[in-house]
Design a protein around this motif. Structure first.
Motif, short mmCIF file in Angstrom:
data_model
loop_
_atom_site.label_atom_id
_atom_site.label_comp_id
_atom_site.label_asym_id
_atom_site.label_seq_id
_atom_site.Cartn_x
_atom_site.Cartn_y
_atom_site.Cartn_z
N GLY A 147 0.83 -1.19 0.00
CA GLY A 147 0.00 0.00 0.00
C GLY A 147 0.87 1.24 0.00
N ILE A 148 0.34 2.33 -0.53
CA ILE A 148 1.08 3.57 -0.60
C ILE A 148 0.17 4.72 -0.17
CG2 ILE A 148 0.53 3.97 -3.05
CD1 ILE A 148 3.40 5.06 -3.35
N ALA A 149 0.70 5.63 0.62
CA ALA A 149 -0.07 6.79 1.10
C ALA A 149 0.04 7.93 0.10
CB ALA A 149 0.45 7.23 2.46
N LEU A 150 -1.07 8.65 -0.07
CA LEU A 150 -1.15 9.74 -1.03
C LEU A 150 -1.48 11.06 -0.32
CD1 LEU A 150 -3.27 7.87 -3.72
CD2 LEU A 150 -0.79 8.20 -3.73
N ASP A 151 -1.06 12.16 -0.93
CA ASP A 151 -1.21 13.47 -0.31
C ASP A 151 -2.62 14.05 -0.50
OD1 ASP A 151 -0.42 15.72 1.08
OD2 ASP A 151 0.47 16.71 -0.66
N ILE A 152 -3.61 13.27 -0.05
CA ILE A 152 -5.02 13.66 -0.01
C ILE A 152 -5.50 13.26 1.38
CG2 ILE A 152 -7.31 13.38 -1.06
CD1 ILE A 152 -5.85 12.24 -3.54
N TRP A 153 -6.15 14.16 2.10
CA TRP A 153 -6.35 13.93 3.54
C TRP A 153 -7.81 14.10 3.97
CZ3 TRP A 153 -1.96 12.68 6.45
CH2 TRP A 153 -0.74 12.81 5.76
N ASN A 154 -8.21 13.24 4.89
CA ASN A 154 -9.43 13.44 5.66
C ASN A 154 -9.05 13.96 7.04
OD1 ASN A 154 -11.01 12.52 3.59
ND2 ASN A 154 -11.74 10.69 4.65
N THR A 155 -9.84 14.89 7.56
CA THR A 155 -9.55 15.50 8.86
C THR A 155 -10.70 15.20 9.81
OG1 THR A 155 -8.31 17.28 7.81
CG2 THR A 155 -9.05 17.66 10.07
N VAL A 156 -10.36 14.74 11.00
CA VAL A 156 -11.36 14.45 12.03
C VAL A 156 -11.02 15.23 13.28
CG1 VAL A 156 -12.38 12.67 13.51
CG2 VAL A 156 -11.79 12.12 11.14
N ARG A 157 -11.95 16.07 13.71
CA ARG A 157 -11.79 16.77 14.99
C ARG A 157 -12.74 16.13 15.99
NH1 ARG A 157 -10.26 21.80 17.36
NH2 ARG A 157 -11.60 22.30 19.15
N VAL A 158 -12.21 15.83 17.17
CA VAL A 158 -13.01 15.22 18.24
C VAL A 158 -12.95 16.13 19.45
CG1 VAL A 158 -13.40 13.17 19.64
CG2 VAL A 158 -12.39 12.93 17.35
N ASP A 159 -14.12 16.56 19.91
CA ASP A 159 -14.23 17.43 21.08
C ASP A 159 -14.96 16.70 22.19
OD1 ASP A 159 -13.24 20.18 20.12
OD2 ASP A 159 -14.69 19.66 18.58
N THR A 160 -14.38 16.68 23.38
CA THR A 160 -15.06 16.10 24.53
C THR A 160 -15.97 17.14 25.16
OG1 THR A 160 -13.25 16.72 26.02
CG2 THR A 160 -13.11 14.56 24.98
N GLY A 161 -16.87 16.64 25.99
CA GLY A 161 -17.80 17.55 26.65
C GLY A 161 -18.96 17.97 25.78
N ALA A 162 -19.11 17.33 24.63
CA ALA A 162 -20.23 17.62 23.72
C ALA A 162 -20.55 16.33 22.97
CB ALA A 162 -19.86 18.72 22.74
N ALA B 93 -4.68 -5.37 5.99
CA ALA B 93 -3.88 -4.33 6.64
C ALA B 93 -3.15 -3.41 5.67
CB ALA B 93 -2.86 -4.98 7.58
N ASP B 94 -3.27 -3.64 4.35
CA ASP B 94 -2.43 -2.88 3.42
C ASP B 94 -2.75 -1.38 3.44
OD1 ASP B 94 -4.90 -3.50 2.34
OD2 ASP B 94 -4.13 -4.37 0.49
N ASN B 95 -4.01 -1.01 3.32
CA ASN B 95 -4.37 0.41 3.39
C ASN B 95 -4.07 1.00 4.77
OD1 ASN B 95 -6.71 -0.68 1.29
ND2 ASN B 95 -5.96 1.37 0.79
N SER B 96 -4.41 0.25 5.81
CA SER B 96 -4.24 0.76 7.17
C SER B 96 -2.78 1.02 7.49
CB SER B 96 -4.83 -0.22 8.18
OG SER B 96 -6.22 -0.40 7.96
N ALA B 97 -1.89 0.11 7.05
CA ALA B 97 -0.46 0.30 7.31
C ALA B 97 0.05 1.57 6.63
CB ALA B 97 0.33 -0.92 6.83
N ALA B 98 -0.36 1.79 5.37
CA ALA B 98 0.07 2.98 4.66
C ALA B 98 -0.52 4.24 5.30
CB ALA B 98 -0.33 2.89 3.19
#
Length: 299
Positions: free
Chosen positions: A24-39, A130-135
């Motif tokens: 697997g190979i990682a590419l320069d395209i990203w998902n962003t996840v913000r996690v806030d506690t207390g809500a 595991a190929d995608n996950s490892a990358a």
């Protein structure tokens, strides 16, 4: 416990032609996840906002809870805000990015009780491979193999000048369907064909001998049967090679076709889109690069 964390996970392309479920190979395209506690709550921005669940069934939320269980700690009440740039159902690892981001976010909020090996094991269990996950976790190009209950990963060097040209069809190709057409038995001849090309591919990347990639990215195990559900595959790959790409392959389970190049990226993308259009398939061209970095965390 930290009050919030932001995690970015990259797109990934698995198999790279012959390396079925082990490259697997990682590419320069990203998902962003913000996690806030207390809500509490769940918001999706960008791709998938009208398709993905916005509740406990979302893969980010499920992966977050599973990581908490693995750490032996209760899952806190949190609010998720997901900003997605990775296309869904196109073989670019959107589900692995979601799983890795959810696990890493939980791990960060809980004080990092899980090491990278356990993070990868959880993601691989969610994904089934595991190929995608490892990358996504480690970045770069990763070889990943099972040794009993353990996962072993190894990073392959990638030449700096290498780019990735993606043709992303409008039509999705669900992983379950793409796996359902795979043969249960293969010939020794086909196994040897792929094993030799995996070795050649890893060596070509590590040494920078990009002229070998046209042969090294060939496959006989998964792409031929998958062409039965994505007929234009070969003509798009041929168009990429004819336009100057070093190699081309079906990205993961598809439907994206990925071409490796070091020049003429826009021409390669245009020719791929033109070949697809003549075959009755529309889509988008994305020019990007492999990324040496995997999942990243901001407090």
């Amino acid at each position: 416990m930290a009050r919030s964390v932001t995690v970015q996970a990259p797109a990934t392309s698995a198999n790279m032609g012959p390396g079925f479920d082990c490259l697997g190979i990682a590419l320069d395209i990203w998902n962003t996840v913000r996690v806030d506690t207390g809500a509490t709550g769940f918001e999706i921005r960008g791709l998938g906002r009208d398709e993905l669940p916005t509740g406990p069934g979302n893969l980010v939320a499920r992966s977050f809870r599973l990581a908490c269980e693995e750490a032996g700690q209760p899952a806190p009440d949190v609010r998720f805000t997901c900003t997605n740039e990775i296309p869904l159902g196109r073989g670019l690892g959107s589900s692995s990015a979601a799983a890795v981001a959810g696990i890493v976010a939980a791990n960060e909020l809980l004080g990092r009780p899980l090491d990278d090996a356990r993070v990868l094991a959880i993601a691989a269990r969610i994904e089934g491979h595991a190929d995608n996950s490892a990358a996504a976790l480690y970045g770069g190009c990763q070889v990943v193999v099972h040794d009993g209950d353990s996962l072993i990963t190894s990073t392959v060097s990638i030449p700096e000048r290498l780019s990735a040209v993606l043709f992303v069809p409008d039509m999705p190709m669900p992983t379950a369907e793409a796996r359902s057409v795979l043969p249960t038995d293969i010939s020794v001849q086909d196994a040897v064909f792929n094993m030799g090309r995996v070795g050649l591919l890893v060596n070509a990347l590590a040494t920078g001998d990009l002229d070998q990639l046209a042969v090294a990215t060939q496959d006989r195990l998964h792409q031929p049967p998958r062409q039965t559900i994505f007929h234009p595959m070969k003509v798009i790959m041929r168009a990429a090679l004819d336009a100057g790409a070093h190699g081309a392959f079906l990205s993961g389970a598809g439907s994206t076709i990925l071409a490796l190049s070091s020049a003429r990226e826009m021409t390669i993308g245009y020719e791929m889109a033109e070949a697809a259009s003549k075959a009755g398939v529309d889509g988008d061209v994305i020019v990007t690069k492999p990324t040496a970095g995997g999942v990243r965390v901001r407090g």
